[in-house]
Design a protein around this motif. Sequence first.
Motif, mmCIF file in Angstrom:
data_model
loop_
_atom_site.group_PDB
_atom_site.id
_atom_site.type_symbol
_atom_site.label_atom_id
_atom_site.label_comp_id
_atom_site.label_asym_id
_atom_site.label_seq_id
_atom_site.Cartn_x
_atom_site.Cartn_y
_atom_site.Cartn_z
ATOM 1 N N GLN A 53 0.839 -1.194 0.000
ATOM 2 C CA GLN A 53 0.000 0.000 0.000
ATOM 3 C C GLN A 53 0.874 1.245 0.000
ATOM 4 O O GLN A 53 1.756 1.405 0.846
ATOM 5 N N LEU A 54 0.648 2.127 -0.945
ATOM 6 C CA LEU A 54 1.387 3.385 -1.019
ATOM 7 C C LEU A 54 0.503 4.493 -0.472
ATOM 8 O O LEU A 54 -0.629 4.671 -0.915
ATOM 9 N N PHE A 55 1.019 5.222 0.505
ATOM 10 C CA PHE A 55 0.305 6.344 1.109
ATOM 11 C C PHE A 55 0.903 7.655 0.612
ATOM 12 O O PHE A 55 2.095 7.724 0.248
ATOM 13 N N VAL A 56 0.080 8.681 0.614
ATOM 14 C CA VAL A 56 0.542 10.023 0.237
ATOM 15 C C VAL A 56 0.370 10.931 1.448
ATOM 16 O O VAL A 56 -0.595 10.818 2.198
ATOM 17 N N ASN A 57 1.327 11.820 1.608
ATOM 18 C CA ASN A 57 1.303 12.777 2.708
ATOM 19 C C ASN A 57 1.075 14.173 2.140
ATOM 20 O O ASN A 57 0.898 14.352 0.935
#
Length: 655
Positions: A53-57
């Motif tokens: 899972q790739l998260f964005v900040n």
Amino acid sequence: NRRRLVLWFPLNPRFIFLLSLTVVSSSFGFYLPGLAPVSFCEEKSKGDAEECQLFVNRLDSVESVLPYEYDAFDFCKDTNERRPSENLGQVLFGERIETSPYKFSFKADKACVKVCTKSYDIGSSEDKLKLDFLKKGMELNYQHHWIVDNMPVTWCYIVEDGQKVCNPGFPIGCLVNQEGKPKDACVINADFNKKNTYYVFNHVDITIFYHSGDETNGMHARLVAATLEPQSIKHSNDENPTCEGAPMDIPADFKSNLKVTYTYSVTFKQNDDIRWASRWDYILVSMPHTNIQWFSIMNSLVIVLFLTGMVAMIMLRTLHKDIARYNQMDQEEAQEESGWKQVHGDVFRPPRMGMLLSVFLGQGTQVFIMTFITLFLACMGFLSPANRGALMTCAVVLWVLLGTPAGYVSARLYKTFGGENWKTNVLLTAFLCPGIVFVDFFMMNLILWVEGSSAAVPFGTLVAILALWFGISVPLTFVGAYFGFKKPGIEPPVRTNQIPRQIPQQSFFTKAMPGIIMGGILPFGCIFIQLFFILNSIWSHQMYYMFGFLFLVFIILVITCSEATVLLCYFHLCAEDYHWWWRSFLTSGFTAVYLFVYAVHYFFSKLQIIGAASTILYFGYTLIMVLIFFIFTGTIGFFSCFWFVNKIYSVLKVD
């Protein structure tokens, strides 16, 4: 026998050894919250994760203090968007983490996968606003911050001297201005050559490195690094992109319909040389500041050794001889003496504005204990960069819980000064300094709300902070003040004369203001290099991890403030100036003024911040830091002088 048995367990060396061994052995299976390793495998099984899972900040920029959420820009969004739980520190720092549409399975390499296509119609005012906001972000060099397995996805590139630098963020695009000069990331590609044109990075090549693990011990693969390479590609076929072609240029003037297709490629590579425990090292090694840090430490140690030698000479030689000679004299000969011995009847005279001084010292004690515990925990590795927001959360929680020492110190000193308005003292201790900080913080937060920035603290979090302040900190301050007023004031070692002694004419160097100005120079000289890296981490969005250096500099700062203030206090007493209460506080507290001057210099020389809102936010938050640092350093200087003056006059025989 029962009493002996009870005493045997905590005191017996065998018991202590067995207890220590148990604690150490159990620590091998202990992980800090948010730092536990996650195993991956090709086929999903119990306890393992298949999908990466790739998260964005949030997105931020070195040219603006205003960060924005990922959703504020017109990027591809996750259809099933969810946000992981955030701690108090993350909310206060403005971190806004959410899931992204970039999804891939472990060890499943993919090439040129379409994420979405964004269309901009020339006849739509809403599309024009979205495109203008995207252009403004590229003009100000706003940076993406992506996360995989709680690890930043870094953009590694080679700088001029051949050194590899890894940045935990990458730009959303860049600009070639009207003169044809490329700005920021546009210098990396010669194809970015159209004047007055924006180039959006709509494709990323992601490379994920993993440690294969040990199947015999049941340990599956773990991610140890994640890098990417941003590219700008104008896709000829939006439905079946090939990720080849000219850069995706966006003219400065919106005169025709536009489509931007976002794509990605992902590659998994095995790397067993990097262990999971040291997977952050490749980011930290690319920040070559260690030599500068050691130079700063050695420079500070030289100052400390010099001051220690001076204090030792005064304490062991001059003072010892003076006290011995004074005590051997008769009363008539002692009255003819001059210097610090002649002001023994006035040195403990209560200061003016003793209420305010006691309030500052109570708050300074609270800040000192909070800072010491926070830096110690960070130095031990409990507050590492991987544990996001932990540093701020720890500091806030400790400050709330340390209201008792603040109330106790303030009440005890106020009673020593002969004060009687104990209700006013307690209320000021609980509300004065925290109130100033909160009002400043709230005003800055209003600006962030107006600008729509992600750094704006939600209303619910503000209510929670107020609940912590009024519900926990204030009652604890009252409890500390109760015990402080219950005890008698600190008894001075000598009597105070009823009539104040006249202070003789002072030279320039023994006057109050020159001494205060000179007193702050040495402590600031010990910290200004470390201060540069701290400001970089706050305003230039660089990762700060050298807490061992910071804790050592903290100790050096405490020693330097103490010794410099004691030296100047001794010189003023020798000049028969007994007004040392406020002077000892202001001497070391003046270091905060130098901090503010350095922050102004840093703003104009190191930052490229533009805009009135960003400028107001910078100086607004800087004033909070300066106030806290002023109270902190002033408290160190005061208590050092308080101990020094009590020590020398307690051994002076006075009838």
